[in-house]
Design an enzyme around this catalytic site. Structure first.
Site, PDB file in Angstrom:
ATOM      1  N   LYS A  88       0.848  -1.198   0.000  1.00 34.59           N
ATOM      2  CA  LYS A  88       0.000   0.000   0.000  1.00 34.59           C
ATOM      3  C   LYS A  88       0.874   1.233   0.000  1.00 34.59           C
ATOM      4  CE  LYS A  88      -3.886   2.118   0.304  1.00 34.59           C
ATOM      5  NZ  LYS A  88      -3.513   2.784  -0.963  1.00 34.59           N
ATOM      6  N   GLN A 109       7.347   3.775   3.827  1.00 39.55           N
ATOM      7  CA  GLN A 109       5.907   3.460   3.848  1.00 39.55           C
ATOM      8  C   GLN A 109       5.634   2.175   4.624  1.00 39.55           C
ATOM      9  OE1 GLN A 109       3.737   5.549   1.614  1.00 39.55           O
ATOM     10  NE2 GLN A 109       2.132   4.802   2.959  1.00 39.55           N
ATOM     11  N   LYS A 112       5.711   3.177   8.192  1.00 36.96           N
ATOM     12  CA  LYS A 112       4.562   4.056   8.472  1.00 36.96           C
ATOM     13  C   LYS A 112       3.283   3.238   8.594  1.00 36.96           C
ATOM     14  CE  LYS A 112       4.256   7.528   5.709  1.00 36.96           C
ATOM     15  NZ  LYS A 112       3.966   8.545   4.684  1.00 36.96           N
ATOM     16  N   LYS A 124       5.255   1.699  -3.036  1.00 40.27           N
ATOM     17  CA  LYS A 124       5.244   3.057  -3.589  1.00 40.27           C
ATOM     18  C   LYS A 124       5.514   2.966  -5.077  1.00 40.27           C
ATOM     19  CE  LYS A 124       4.830   7.408  -2.345  1.00 40.27           C
ATOM     20  NZ  LYS A 124       3.958   7.985  -1.312  1.00 40.27           N
ATOM     21  N   ASP A 164      -0.148  10.816  -4.631  1.00 44.83           N
ATOM     22  CA  ASP A 164       0.995  11.439  -3.947  1.00 44.83           C
ATOM     23  C   ASP A 164       1.270  12.720  -4.744  1.00 44.83           C
ATOM     24  OD1 ASP A 164       3.184  10.733  -1.794  1.00 44.83           O
ATOM     25  OD2 ASP A 164       4.326  11.519  -3.466  1.00 44.83           O
ATOM     26  N   THR A 207      -4.415  13.487   5.315  1.00 45.28           N
ATOM     27  CA  THR A 207      -2.996  13.618   5.691  1.00 45.28           C
ATOM     28  C   THR A 207      -2.782  14.930   6.461  1.00 45.28           C
ATOM     29  OG1 THR A 207      -2.464  12.428   3.669  1.00 45.28           O
ATOM     30  CG2 THR A 207      -0.630  13.434   4.843  1.00 45.28           C
ATOM     31  N   SER A 376      -6.863   5.807   3.765  1.00 45.73           N
ATOM     32  CA  SER A 376      -6.897   4.866   2.632  1.00 45.73           C
ATOM     33  C   SER A 376      -7.300   3.479   3.123  1.00 45.73           C
ATOM     34  CB  SER A 376      -5.523   4.784   1.959  1.00 45.73           C
ATOM     35  OG  SER A 376      -5.361   5.839   1.047  1.00 45.73           O
TER      36      SER A 376
HETATM   37  P1  NDP Z   1       0.899  17.790  -4.132  1.00 44.32           P
HETATM   38  O1  NDP Z   1       1.422  17.532  -5.469  1.00 44.32           O
HETATM   39  O2  NDP Z   1      -0.570  17.870  -3.920  1.00 44.32           O
HETATM   40  O3  NDP Z   1       1.539  19.125  -3.525  1.00 44.32           O
HETATM   41  C1  NDP Z   1       2.903  19.350  -3.423  1.00 44.32           C
HETATM   42  C2  NDP Z   1       3.091  20.823  -3.108  1.00 44.32           C
HETATM   43  O4  NDP Z   1       4.451  21.074  -2.799  1.00 44.32           O
HETATM   44  C3  NDP Z   1       2.724  21.737  -4.281  1.00 44.32           C
HETATM   45  O5  NDP Z   1       2.144  22.909  -3.779  1.00 44.32           O
HETATM   46  C4  NDP Z   1       4.095  22.039  -4.892  1.00 44.32           C
HETATM   47  O6  NDP Z   1       4.144  23.290  -5.576  1.00 44.32           O
HETATM   48  C5  NDP Z   1       4.931  22.108  -3.643  1.00 44.32           C
HETATM   49  N1  NDP Z   1       6.347  21.875  -3.863  1.00 44.32           N
HETATM   50  C6  NDP Z   1       6.948  20.821  -4.452  1.00 44.32           C
HETATM   51  N2  NDP Z   1       8.278  20.978  -4.430  1.00 44.32           N
HETATM   52  C7  NDP Z   1       8.502  22.134  -3.777  1.00 44.32           C
HETATM   53  C8  NDP Z   1       9.670  22.842  -3.408  1.00 44.32           C
HETATM   54  N3  NDP Z   1      10.877  22.384  -3.717  1.00 44.32           N
HETATM   55  N4  NDP Z   1       9.531  24.003  -2.716  1.00 44.32           N
HETATM   56  C9  NDP Z   1       8.323  24.460  -2.408  1.00 44.32           C
HETATM   57  N5  NDP Z   1       7.169  23.848  -2.723  1.00 44.32           N
HETATM   58  C10 NDP Z   1       7.277  22.713  -3.411  1.00 44.32           C
HETATM   59  O7  NDP Z   1       1.532  16.653  -3.178  1.00 44.32           O
HETATM   60  P2  NDP Z   1       1.010  16.163  -1.769  1.00 44.32           P
HETATM   61  O8  NDP Z   1       0.535  17.311  -0.978  1.00 44.32           O
HETATM   62  O9  NDP Z   1       0.125  14.991  -1.977  1.00 44.32           O
HETATM   63  O10 NDP Z   1       2.369  15.569  -1.128  1.00 44.32           O
HETATM   64  C11 NDP Z   1       3.310  16.416  -0.479  1.00 44.32           C
HETATM   65  C12 NDP Z   1       4.234  15.576   0.368  1.00 44.32           C
HETATM   66  O11 NDP Z   1       3.461  14.838   1.339  1.00 44.32           O
HETATM   67  C13 NDP Z   1       5.053  14.513  -0.374  1.00 44.32           C
HETATM   68  O12 NDP Z   1       6.292  14.340   0.284  1.00 44.32           O
HETATM   69  C14 NDP Z   1       4.212  13.252  -0.196  1.00 44.32           C
HETATM   70  O13 NDP Z   1       4.980  12.069  -0.332  1.00 44.32           O
HETATM   71  C15 NDP Z   1       3.750  13.446   1.241  1.00 44.32           C
HETATM   72  N6  NDP Z   1       2.561  12.686   1.605  1.00 44.32           N
HETATM   73  C16 NDP Z   1       1.404  12.804   0.880  1.00 44.32           C
HETATM   74  C17 NDP Z   1       0.286  12.095   1.263  1.00 44.32           C
HETATM   75  C18 NDP Z   1      -1.029  12.276   0.591  1.00 44.32           C
HETATM   76  O14 NDP Z   1      -2.035  11.747   1.103  1.00 44.32           O
HETATM   77  N7  NDP Z   1      -1.118  12.997  -0.516  1.00 44.32           N
HETATM   78  C19 NDP Z   1       0.336  11.127   2.379  1.00 44.32           C
HETATM   79  C20 NDP Z   1       1.571  11.163   3.128  1.00 44.32           C
HETATM   80  C21 NDP Z   1       2.648  11.888   2.718  1.00 44.32           C
HETATM   81  P3  NDP Z   1       3.279  23.573  -6.915  1.00 44.32           P
HETATM   82  O15 NDP Z   1       1.862  23.758  -6.418  1.00 44.32           O
HETATM   83  O16 NDP Z   1       3.883  24.814  -7.455  1.00 44.32           O
HETATM   84  O17 NDP Z   1       3.444  22.360  -7.772  1.00 44.32           O
END
Ligand code: NDP
Length: 444
Positions: A88, A109, A112, A124, A164, A207, A376
């Site tokens: 998962k 993961q 976690k 993943k 993700d 999350t 999930s």
């Molecule tokens: P999204 O794609 O929805 O959002 C990522 C965000 O981070 C966007 O706003 C993006 O900017 C921004 N971003 C990416 N790189 C950078 C950077 N270098 N500096 C500043 N901002 C940046 O992803 P998620 O929110 O789903 O995931 C974010 C993190 O959380 C990841 O590490 C993921 O593995 C982790 N995570 C996610 C889960 C989930 O349920 N979605 C569960 C557990 C962990 P822009 O909008 O400009 O693209």
């Protein structure tokens, strides 16, 4: 580190010398589990069997873009470990995706998912395809092309992907639709589906909300405190960041800075998170546009500017290694006393050591951001039982899971004489659960 772990580290540093993120995550893990390693773990070589993935699938995806050009991408699915249940973990679409990143994410993961207490193994996947700036047609064609290979390796009982970075319920929907077309099997093979396609209410928020439930419990336990009046900075304004900001505000905090790849927006009096959410609903819009709804805020064209903002709490929710030692020093100097990882491994190792040295409370991602996979798990339950929970039911269960994770890892940290080291507590707690299952299931 004892000889068994040290020898393993040396072996893997040679074997996977170019996989920097994977090795970074491995070093942190090995450094924190030493005290719980028993002779039987060495005898059964439990640690090495947890390091190596069950199966690594790499494949090519070709699709036609809108200019009729043939585009080629790499894609991966790592089925890391199924001791506790089906593999998962999410799929990530962003140009930086490579084998090392997917390996570290799959490894983390597994630990976690063990912490959630749900029957979930760890996996993943992802691709170096970038959905930003692509038309809907291009995204559909890419997702369908990817699924023509991936469908052979997943099922609701074997491996259940989700979203993700770069994969929202939209991309999940396109992959899920193609999976059903190819297999004729309408089970819940993906989570993070839109509720109109059988997804769970509350999964999108889980999350970020889960992160806040975890931090609330931390504040309460360590400081007899709450979110009320706290100034928070949140990096990343995607799924995790926006919902963490939304919940923090509902719990009484002020979110004073948020960023995305294009820059950072700051308002000392608090940002309008609802307006930000509307704006970032379209992933092609940049945070700079927020100035149109809040002219009193300030925009900086460098996303790293966020770490210079004076705050009480910092939530890195964007991506791995986004917060380095330099940023950590700025945060500590400016009075930040708690850092909670919404993203996976956003804090570099040196920064983490600096936080520990300066008594900054730290919530490790594998515990603090487990709310997504927990919801999930609830989505899988609902799909199997052919029913839907209400939003409130999901939120109540999520809060209980996050509080339980905190309590378990805090108690473990205390037992190992490090009550403030939740990273150690999380790694040991997950390791013990996995090691017991591995021992129970024989040499497989
Ligand atoms: P999204 O794609 O929805 O959002 C990522 C965000 O981070 C966007 O706003 C993006 O900017 C921004 N971003 C990416 N790189 C950078 C950077 N270098 N500096 C500043 N901002 C940046 O992803 P998620 O929110 O789903 O995931 C974010 C993190 O959380 C990841 O590490 C993921 O593995 C982790 N995570 C996610 C889960 C989930 O349920 N979605 C569960 C557990 C962990 P822009 O909008 O400009 O693209």
């Amino acid at each position: 580190m004892n000889k068994y772990l040290n020898d393993l580290l040396i072996k893997y540093e040679k074997k996977y010398a170019h996989e920097t993120e994977f090795l970074q995550s491995l070093r942190k893990m090995l450094a924190s589990i030493e005290e719980c390693i028993l002779p039987k773990h060495e005898k059964l070589n439990i640690v090495e069997r947890l390091i190596e993935a069950d199966k690594v699938i790499t494949f090519r995806v070709s699709y036609l873009n809108d200019k009729n050009e043939v585009c080629v991408h790499n894609a991966y699915r790592i089925q890391h470990n199924a001791l506790l249940g089906p593999y998962k973990g999410g799929m990530r679409f962003t140009p930086s995706v490579n084998l090392s990143i997917i390996k570290f994410l799959a490894f983390e993961q597994t630990f976690k998912n063990a912490l959630t207490g749900l029957p979930l193994g760890g996996g993943k996947g992802g691709s170096d395809f970038d959905p930003r700036g692509k038309s809907d047609g291009e995204i559909i064609r890419f997702c369908q092309a990817l699924m023509t290979t991936l469908y052979q390796h997943i099922s609701q009982f074997l491996d259940v992907p989700a979203g993700d970075i770069g994969v929202s319920d939209k991309e999940v929907g396109y992959m899920y639709g193609m999976y059903k077309k190819l297999t004729g099997e309408p089970g819940g093979v993906f989570t993070g589906k839109n509720p109109v396609s059988g997804g769970s209410l509350g999964r999108k928020e889980a999350t970020g909300y889960g992160l806040c439930f975890f931090v609330e419990k931390m504040l309460n336990t360590y400081r007899n405190d709450t979110f009320i009046g706290k100034k928070i900075i949140v990096s990343g304004s995607g799924n995790v960041g926006i919902h963490a900001a939304e919940k923090a505000v509902r719990l009484g905090a002020k979110v004073i800075a948020v960023n995305d790849i294009s820059g950072c927006i700051v308002n000392e009096n608090g940002l309008d998170i609802e307006a930000l959410k509307q704006l970032k609903n379209d992933r092609n819009r940049q945070i700079k546009d927020y100035l149109k709804v809040d002219s009193k805020s300030t925009f900086y064209a460098d996303p790293k500017q966020i770490w210079t903002v004076k705050c009480d709490l910092a939530f890195p929710c964007a991506t791995q290694n986004e917060l380095n030692l330099y940023d950590a020093k700025l945060l500590v100097k400016n009075g930040c006393f708690l850092v909670a990882e919404g993203a996976n491994m956003p804090v570099e190792s040196e920064a983490l050591e600096y936080f520990k040295l300066h008594d900054v409370l730290f919530a490790p991602g594998k515990a603090a951001n487990a709310g997504g996979v927990a919801a999930s798990g609830l989505e899988m339950t609902q799909n199997s039982m052919r029913l839907f929970y209400t939003f409130e039911e999901v939120e109540t269960k999520l809060k209980a899971i996050m509080e339980n994770i905190f309590t378990e890892i805090y108690e473990t940290a205390k037992k190992f004489k490090a009550p403030f080291d939740l990273q150690k507590g999380a790694n040991i707690c997950a390791f013990i659960k996995l090691a017991e299952a591995m021992e129970n299931q024989g040499i497989i």
